[in-house]
Design a protein around this motif. Structure first.
Motif, mmCIF file in Angstrom:
data_model
loop_
_atom_site.group_PDB
_atom_site.id
_atom_site.type_symbol
_atom_site.label_atom_id
_atom_site.label_comp_id
_atom_site.label_asym_id
_atom_site.label_seq_id
_atom_site.Cartn_x
_atom_site.Cartn_y
_atom_site.Cartn_z
ATOM 1 N N SER A 147 0.824 -1.140 0.082
ATOM 2 C CA SER A 147 0.121 -0.063 -0.032
ATOM 3 C C SER A 147 0.862 1.161 0.034
ATOM 4 C CB SER A 147 -1.018 -0.018 1.212
ATOM 5 O OG SER A 147 0.004 0.254 2.214
ATOM 6 N N MET A 148 0.229 2.218 -0.639
ATOM 7 C CA MET A 148 1.116 3.649 -0.465
ATOM 8 C C MET A 148 1.598 3.937 0.976
ATOM 9 S SD MET A 148 2.583 5.733 -2.274
ATOM 10 C CE MET A 148 1.851 5.064 -3.708
ATOM 11 N N GLY A 153 6.222 4.177 4.719
ATOM 12 C CA GLY A 153 7.180 3.837 5.810
ATOM 13 C C GLY A 153 8.205 3.051 5.366
ATOM 14 N N THR A 154 8.011 1.791 5.454
ATOM 15 C CA THR A 154 9.452 1.232 4.992
ATOM 16 C C THR A 154 9.175 -0.153 4.219
ATOM 17 O OG1 THR A 154 10.463 1.783 7.328
ATOM 18 C CG2 THR A 154 11.431 -0.032 5.974
ATOM 19 N N THR A 155 9.717 -0.111 3.238
ATOM 20 C CA THR A 155 9.490 -1.358 2.055
ATOM 21 C C THR A 155 10.775 -1.445 1.243
ATOM 22 O OG1 THR A 155 8.472 -0.197 0.330
ATOM 23 C CG2 THR A 155 6.816 -0.894 2.053
ATOM 24 N N TYR A 157 10.889 -0.808 -1.588
ATOM 25 C CA TYR A 157 10.823 0.573 -2.580
ATOM 26 C C TYR A 157 11.228 1.553 -1.998
ATOM 27 C CZ TYR A 157 7.982 -2.715 -5.426
ATOM 28 O OH TYR A 157 7.733 -3.901 -6.161
ATOM 29 N N CYS A 158 11.388 1.512 -0.812
ATOM 30 C CA CYS A 158 11.422 3.085 -0.069
ATOM 31 C C CYS A 158 12.112 2.254 1.482
ATOM 32 C CB CYS A 158 10.643 4.043 0.139
ATOM 33 S SG CYS A 158 11.229 5.543 0.797
ATOM 34 N N GLU A 159 13.494 2.059 1.487
ATOM 35 C CA GLU A 159 13.817 1.318 2.861
ATOM 36 C C GLU A 159 14.035 2.461 4.103
ATOM 37 O OE1 GLU A 159 17.344 -0.773 1.698
ATOM 38 O OE2 GLU A 159 16.270 -2.115 0.541
ATOM 39 N N THR A 160 14.111 3.609 3.842
ATOM 40 C CA THR A 160 14.035 4.894 4.764
ATOM 41 C C THR A 160 12.613 5.442 4.933
ATOM 42 O OG1 THR A 160 16.452 5.105 4.557
ATOM 43 C CG2 THR A 160 15.111 6.738 5.752
ATOM 44 N N PRO A 161 11.903 5.293 6.021
ATOM 45 C CA PRO A 161 10.912 5.910 6.211
ATOM 46 C C PRO A 161 10.831 7.565 5.722
ATOM 47 C CG PRO A 161 11.091 4.666 8.272
ATOM 48 C CD PRO A 161 12.598 4.802 7.503
ATOM 49 N N ILE A 162 9.615 7.893 5.285
ATOM 50 C CA ILE A 162 9.884 9.362 4.756
ATOM 51 C C ILE A 162 9.444 10.448 5.892
ATOM 52 C CG2 ILE A 162 8.450 10.947 3.087
ATOM 53 C CD1 ILE A 162 10.542 8.987 1.728
ATOM 54 N N ASP A 163 10.479 11.623 6.024
ATOM 55 C CA ASP A 163 10.116 12.571 6.852
ATOM 56 C C ASP A 163 10.659 13.583 6.260
ATOM 57 O OD1 ASP A 163 13.079 12.133 7.090
ATOM 58 O OD2 ASP A 163 12.959 11.484 9.019
#
Length: 366
Positions: A147-148, A153-155, A157-163
């Motif tokens: 899910s988006m 968060g962490t997957t 596809y994007c290993e670092t949570p967005i902040d």
């Protein structure tokens, strides 16, 4: 290069036809397999030129119905959708997006004033959000599509949570993550998937029958969908790169369909929107935002006044494309290729076509 272009008397206005011999030579030079160019003049598509093949080694020629990966031009479409929802009261350009986000909320930064992120910040890439290194790549079939909210968060596809990495509105940083946040926001306020909202509010009323968001490799691929190619002109592995981030880079479309978004921008600016976008919203879109004079809402800006140019670029695995428009003049162009040439669009074939068409389109027609 101007000798390679000629005006045709049998089409309205001054539609420019690309010399077949010239474009064939330049396509060979850049190892471009397929090219489609749509030209808009005086608020109408004045012509579409198609060259080459949908896939190297095949006999399937590019035509008006050929579908290309639009890559990050998807952000232009997302911006129009966001403006439509803003006009309807679902969204607000200048409130903290955490106010309406439900499935996921960004963590506030550590600054004392805790300045929030707005939709305007996200659309103009000035939100303080930065894409982690190596993030937002094409679909990994072994992982599937989280899910988006999970992606933010962490997957894998994007290993670092967005902040928030820097003070919003203090700098520009091109961000796929920011448009993933917009997608989540749109899904939260409408209660529907981003893809469904786009179809109902944009594709259907604009009669865009050749536009879609491929989301998995098991989907049936139409014969008119182009394969991607690398800079050597070879078909890429998997042929059809899919990005599980529709709002940021998921659109597959034709030059004819994509031209409808330019036409909608032009029409809305003159209070003739077909989907209900206000002239004021389009004026916001094509006005300088925040700390950068060349950034609008979901588009880049060049020039000023009635001759202002808006543009959007797409570059992904196996594909490159570009759109440019002059909303006040009613003119524009879409250039799509099914090859990643390995250089910026303006330094390859796309740039050669763009710079040849621009002088004919960025001034009022007589």
């Amino acid at each position: 290069m101007t000798d390679a272009y000629r005006c045709l008397e049998n089409v309205r206005s001054c539609y420019v036809s690309i010399s077949y011999n010239f474009i064939k030579e330049r396509m060979n030079h850049h190892n471009i397999n397929g090219l489609s160019v749509s030209v808009i003049e005086s608020g109408q598509i004045s012509g579409i030129e198609n060259h080459g093949l949908l896939e190297a080694g095949s006999d399937n020629k590019v035509d008006n119905h050929s579908v290309f990966n639009a890559c990050s031009i998807s952000k232009f479409v997302t911006a129009l959708l966001a403006l439509k929802l803003t006009d309807e009261g679902f969204l607000d350009l200048d409130e903290d997006v955490n106010t309406r986000l439900k499935s996921w909320k960004y963590p506030y930064n550590n600054s004392k004033d805790k300045k929030g992120i707005t939709l305007r910040n996200l659309l103009s890439h000035q939100s303080g959000v930065m894409d982690p290194e190596g993030s937002f790549m094409e679909l990994n079939a072994n992982i599937g599509i989280p899910s988006m909210a999970e992606i933010l968060g962490t997957t894998p596809y994007c290993e670092t949570p967005i902040d928030v990495k820097y003070q919003p509105e203090s700098d520009f940083y091109y961000s796929d993550a920011g448009f993933c946040m917009i997608q989540q926001l749109i899904e939260d306020v409408t209660g529907n998937s981003f893809i469904k909202v786009v179809k109902e509010l944009l594709f259907d009323p604009l009669k865009m029958t050749n536009s879609t968001f491929l989301q998995n490799t098991s989907e049936e691929i139409n014969m008119n969908v182009s394969s991607g190619h690398n800079k050597e002109g070879e078909v890429t592995e998997g042929k059809y790169p899919i990005y599980p981030y529709p709002a940021a880079s998921g659109l597959w479309t034709t030059t004819a369909d994509l031209s409808q978004f330019i036409l909608e921008t032009i029409n809305a600016l003159h209070n003739k929107s077909r989907v209900g976008i206000s002239a004021n919203s389009v004026k916001e879109m094509i006005s300088a935002q925040g700390c950068k004079s060349w950034t609008g809402l979901g588009v880049f800006l060049d020039g000023s006044g009635k001759e202002i140019e808006i543009s959007s670029f797409g570059w992904g695995k196996g594909f490159q494309c570009m759109m440019a428009a002059y909303p006040y003049l009613g003119n524009g162009m879409i250039i799509m290729t099914n090859t990643d040439s390995g250089v910026h669009q303006l330094k390859g074939l796309i740039g050669e076509v763009y710079y040849s068409l621009k002088p004919l389109l960025n001034h009022a027609q007589s």
